[in-house]
Motif scaffolding. Structure first.
Motif, PDB file in Angstrom:
ATOM      1  N   TYR A   1       0.915  -1.220   0.094  1.00 48.43           N
ATOM      2  CA  TYR A   1      -0.160   0.172   0.000  1.00 48.43           C
ATOM      3  C   TYR A   1       0.785   1.308  -0.067  1.00 48.43           C
ATOM      4  O   TYR A   1       0.667   2.216  -0.732  1.00 48.43           O
TER       5      TYR A   1
ATOM      6  N   PHE B   1      -9.173  -0.524  -0.312  1.00 46.57           N
ATOM      7  CA  PHE B   1      -7.990  -1.389   0.249  1.00 46.57           C
ATOM      8  C   PHE B   1      -7.857  -1.055   1.704  1.00 46.57           C
ATOM      9  O   PHE B   1      -7.780   0.574   2.121  1.00 46.57           O
ATOM     10  N   ILE B   2      -7.879  -1.746   2.535  1.00 46.98           N
ATOM     11  CA  ILE B   2      -7.403  -1.561   4.212  1.00 46.98           C
ATOM     12  C   ILE B   2      -6.047  -1.972   4.437  1.00 46.98           C
ATOM     13  O   ILE B   2      -5.738  -3.149   4.532  1.00 46.98           O
ATOM     14  N   PRO B   3      -5.120  -0.737   4.354  1.00 49.54           N
ATOM     15  CA  PRO B   3      -3.863  -1.357   4.849  1.00 49.54           C
ATOM     16  C   PRO B   3      -3.398  -1.635   6.262  1.00 49.54           C
ATOM     17  O   PRO B   3      -3.586  -0.800   7.145  1.00 49.54           O
ATOM     18  N   LYS B   4      -3.042  -2.892   6.385  1.00 54.92           N
ATOM     19  CA  LYS B   4      -2.671  -3.241   7.755  1.00 54.92           C
ATOM     20  C   LYS B   4      -1.520  -4.303   7.503  1.00 54.92           C
ATOM     21  O   LYS B   4      -1.227  -4.590   6.433  1.00 54.92           O
TER      22      LYS B   4
END
Lengths: 348, 235
Positions: free
Chosen positions: A52, A75-78
Motif C-alpha cells: 500500500y 484497500f484496508i492497509p494493515k
C-alpha cells in the motif's frame, strides 16, 4: 416573551444550518461522482502496508479495476497479521499478503481459497551510510551476527529497528534471525533493539532518524529514499532467503457468508493477467528508474532460473510431491489454473 | 536550518489548500462529523431535558456516569466499535465497518456524553429561578419546564458546537472504523482530515499534512467563533 421566541428561533436556525451543511455535503460529494443508484460494487481488500505504501494499489490496481469492471476496490492497509484478522472477522473479500507460513495457517483454518502468486521483489537490510557494524556486502546471516555483536557492545545506542507488528516483513525478519541463530523474542529485550509496532514507511523514517539498521521491502525503501525522506543505504541485498513473494487469497464463501467471491476472483484473475502483470512491471519505472515489484507469472511460465526456484522455495506450498501456489484442498470453484511443479525442481 | 522544512512545508501547503483532493477530504470531514453531531443531538437533547428537569434518586450517580463516559479515550471507542462492527461481530449486519456512516455512528456515541453533560448542567443552573418565576406568573408545570429549556439555549448551542469540534478532531474512531480508505473518484472513501494528516506525517509528506492541518484548525476555530458570536447575541 418576544425575546424568548427570538432565541428559540435562533436555535432552530442553527439546527437547520447544521442539517443544511450536512445535507449539502452529502449532495456535494456524492452528486459529482454518482447517485446512489449508480453506486459501483465495492470489494474490500485487506492488504499489507508494504504494497500500500508504494501507492501501486491506489494508483494502478484500483484505477484499472474500476475502469474495466466498474468495481471499486476498498484497500484496508494493515500488516499481514491485521489483514488476516480482518478477513477472519468477515471484513474483507480477499487479502493481499506476503507471509507464507501465515497464509498456510489461514488456509488450513478454512478461511482462504484459490491462492495466486502475482508479484515478487526482495527484502533488503538497510542502515546508515557509514555502516558502523560493518555489514556491507555480507550474507544475511553474517550481517545479522555482526549487528548483534555490535549491538551488545553498544547497549546505549539503538542499532536495530524491528516492525514487530505481525506483518509479512516482520515474519520474514523473525525467520532470518532464527536462521542466523537468534531468538527474536529474546533479542527484543535487549537495549539496542528497538520496535515500532507500525508500518514499513513509519519504521524506515524512524530507523533513518536514529541511524539504525532495519529490514525493509525494496519497494517502500526505494520510494522513500528517492523522495528524500530517509538517508539509508542498502547494505545487504544478496541471498535467496531475501525474496519476497506477494499472493492474493480469496475468502472462502463457505466459511464466511456474504462475501463477494466472484468479484474477488476477478481481481485475482486481473492481477495475474497479461494486463495486470504489465502494470506491475511498469509501476515505478519512470519515477525510480527501476520497478518496485516484478511480475511473478512470466517467471513461473519460463520455469527456470534462480528466481524461479526461489519463488517456489519461499512462496509456494508443498502438496505431496509437488510445489504449488495453492494445494488441491484449498481450491474452490476456481476459474483459473494454478502453477505447480515437481518437488525435484526445488529439492534437486 | 531546523526550521527550513517546516517553512518550506507551509509555503507548499498554501498552494495545496485549494487542491480538489484536499477539499474533498475536508468536505467529507464536515459531513461525517456533521451527521454524527445531528444524530447525537437527536437522541441527547430529549434525554437531557428529561433528566435535567427532574429530580430522582441516584441522579448524582447518573451524572457522574455521564462525566465518566466523557473521559473514554477515542482509541478505546475505536477498539470496542471495531469488535462490534466487524461483519461477524454482534453489530456486523449493519455493515458499518470501513464506511462513513460507521465513523459517524462512532463519533455520535463519543460526543453524546459531552452534549448531555453540558445541557443538563445548563438546565440545572437556570432551573430553580425560571421555573419559580414562571409558576408565580401563572404557568403550569409543563409550560414552566418549556421556559427553562428556552432560557438555556446558550448552553445547548455551546454543547452542539463543543460536540462537533470534538467529533471532527478525533482520530481513533476515524482510523479504526473508517480505515482511511481512498480511491480517486471513489464512492466508498472514508479518508477524513485527521486520518489523512496522520498518514501523510507518517509518509513524511509534510506539506499536504500541513495543508490539511490548517484546514482542520480553520474549521474548528470558525465554528468556535460562530458559537461565541451566537452566545454574545443571545446574552
Amino acid at each position: 416573551m418576544i425575546a424568548v421566541n427570538k432565541r428559540a428561533g435562533i436555535l432552530l436556525m442553527l439546527v437547520l444550518l447544521l442539517v443544511g451543511v450536512s445535507y449539502g455535503c452529502i449532495g456535494g460529494t456524492n452528486g459529482s461522482t454518482a447517485t446512489p443508484a449508480e453506486k459501483p460494487k465495492v470489494l474490500t481488500i485487506s492488504t499489507t502496508t508494504s504494497l500500500y505504501d508504494t501507492g501501486i494499489l491506489e494508483n494502478v490496481v484500483a484505477q484499472a479495476f474500476k475502469e474495466k469492471y466498474n468495481i471499486e476496490l476498498r484497500f484496508i492497509p494493515k500488516g499481514t497479521g491485521g489483514a488476516i484478522l480482518d478477513a477472519k472477522n468477515g471484513a474483507s473479500d480477499a487479502i493481499l499478503v506476503h507471509a507464507l507460513s501465515k497464509e498456510q495457517a489461514f488456509m488450513e483454518e478454512g478461511y482462504g481459497v484459490n491462492r495466486k502468486v502475482f508479484a515478487y521483489n526482495f527484502f533488503v537490510i538497510v542502515g546508515p551510510k557509514d555502516d558502523p557494524a560493518g555489514i556491507r556486502g555480507l550474507s544475511v546471516s553474517e550481517a545479522l551476527q555482526k549487528i548483534v555483536e555490535y549491538g551488545r557492545s553498544h547497549p546505549d545506542r539503538l542499532v536495530w529497528v524491528s516492525r514487530d507488528d505481525g506483518s509479512g516483513t516482520n515474519t520474514k525478519e523473525i525467520a532470518l534471525w532464527k536462521s542466523a541463530g537468534f531468538d527474536f523474542e529474546e533479542l527484543k529485550n535487549e537495549s539496542w533493539f528497538g520496535t515500532t509496532g507500525s508500518g514499513m514507511g513509519n519504521t524506515l523514517l524512524y530507523t533513518s532518524e536514529r541511524k539504525a539498521y532495519t529490514l525493509s521491502d525494496i519497494g517502500t525503501y526505494l520510494k522513500y529514499q528517492k523522495e528524500g525522506k530517509i538517508d539509508l543505504d542498502v547494505l545487504v541485498d544478496k541471498g535467496e532467503e531475501l525474496i519476497n513473494v506477494y499472493a492474493i487469497i480469496i475468502i472462502n464463501p463457505n466459511k464466511i457468508p456474504d462475501k463477494d467471491f466472484e468479484d474477488a476472483m476477478l481481481l485475482a484473475e486481473w492481477l495475474t493477467s497479461e494486463e495486470g502483470q504489465k502494470a506491475i512491471a511498469e509501476y515505478g519505472k519512470d519515477e525510480f528508474g527501476r520497478p518496485l515489484f516484478y511480475p511473478a507469472v512470466p517467471v513461473l511460465e519460463k520455469k527456470e532460473g534462480d528466481v524461479f526456484r526461489w519463488i517456489l522455495k519461499y512462496g509456494f506450498m508443498k502438496d505431496g510431491d509437488k510445489y504449488t501456489e495453492c494445494p488441491e484442498k484449498f481450491r474452490y470453484k476456481a476459474t483459473y489454473d494454478f502453477f505447480e511443479f515437481p518437488a525435484s525442481v526445488v529439492e534437486g | 536550518m531546523a526550521w527550513d522544512y517546516i517553512i518550506q512545508g507551509f509555503s507548499e501547503a498554501v498552494h495545496l489548500i485549494t487542491d480538489p483532493y484536499v477539499i474533498e477530504i475536508a468536505l467529507r470531514s464536515i459531513k461525517v462529523s456533521g451527521i454524527a453531531t445531528l444524530m447525537a443531538v437527536v437522541w441527547s437533547l430529549p434525554l437531557s431535558v428529561l433528566f435535567g428537569l427532574r429530580d430522582f434518586p441516584g441522579k448524582w450517580l447518573f451524572k457522574s456516569l455521564i462525566n465518566g463516559f466523557m473521559g473514554i479515550p477515542t482509541v478505546i471507542w475505536g477498539l470496542v466499535l471495531y469488535l462490534m462492527f466487524v461483519p461477524l461481530g454482534p453489530l456486523g449486519s449493519f455493515g458499518l465497518l470501513y464506511t462513513e456512516m460507521g465513523i459517524s455512528v462512532g463519533q455520535a456515541l463519543l460526543i453524546t456524553p459531552i452534549i448531555m453533560s453540558i445541557v443538563i448542567s445548563s438546565l440545572e443552573s437556570i432551573e430553580g429561578e425560571i421555573r419559580e418565576l414562571a409558576l408565580t406568573l401563572g404557568a403550569d408545570e409543563l409550560r414552566a419546564s418549556f421556559q427553562v429549556v428556552r432560557e438555556s439555549v446558550g448552553g445547548i448551542v455551546l454543547a452542539v458546537i463543543a460536540a462537533f469540534n470534538r467529533a471532527i478532531s478525533e482520530l481513533g474512531i476515524a482510523l479504526m472504523i473508517g480505515g482511511n480508505v481512498y480511491v480517486k473518484g471513489g464512492v466508498y472513501n472514508t479518508r477524513v482530515l485527521t486520518t489523512a494528516i496522520q498518514m501523510y506525517t507518517v509518509r513524511a509528506e509534510v506539506s499536504i499534512a500541513i495543508a490539511l492541518g490548517i484546514i482542520l484548525l480553520a474549521i474548528v476555530l470558525t465554528v468556535n467563533l460562530l458559537s461565541n458570536l451566537v452566545r454574545k447575541w443571545l446574552a
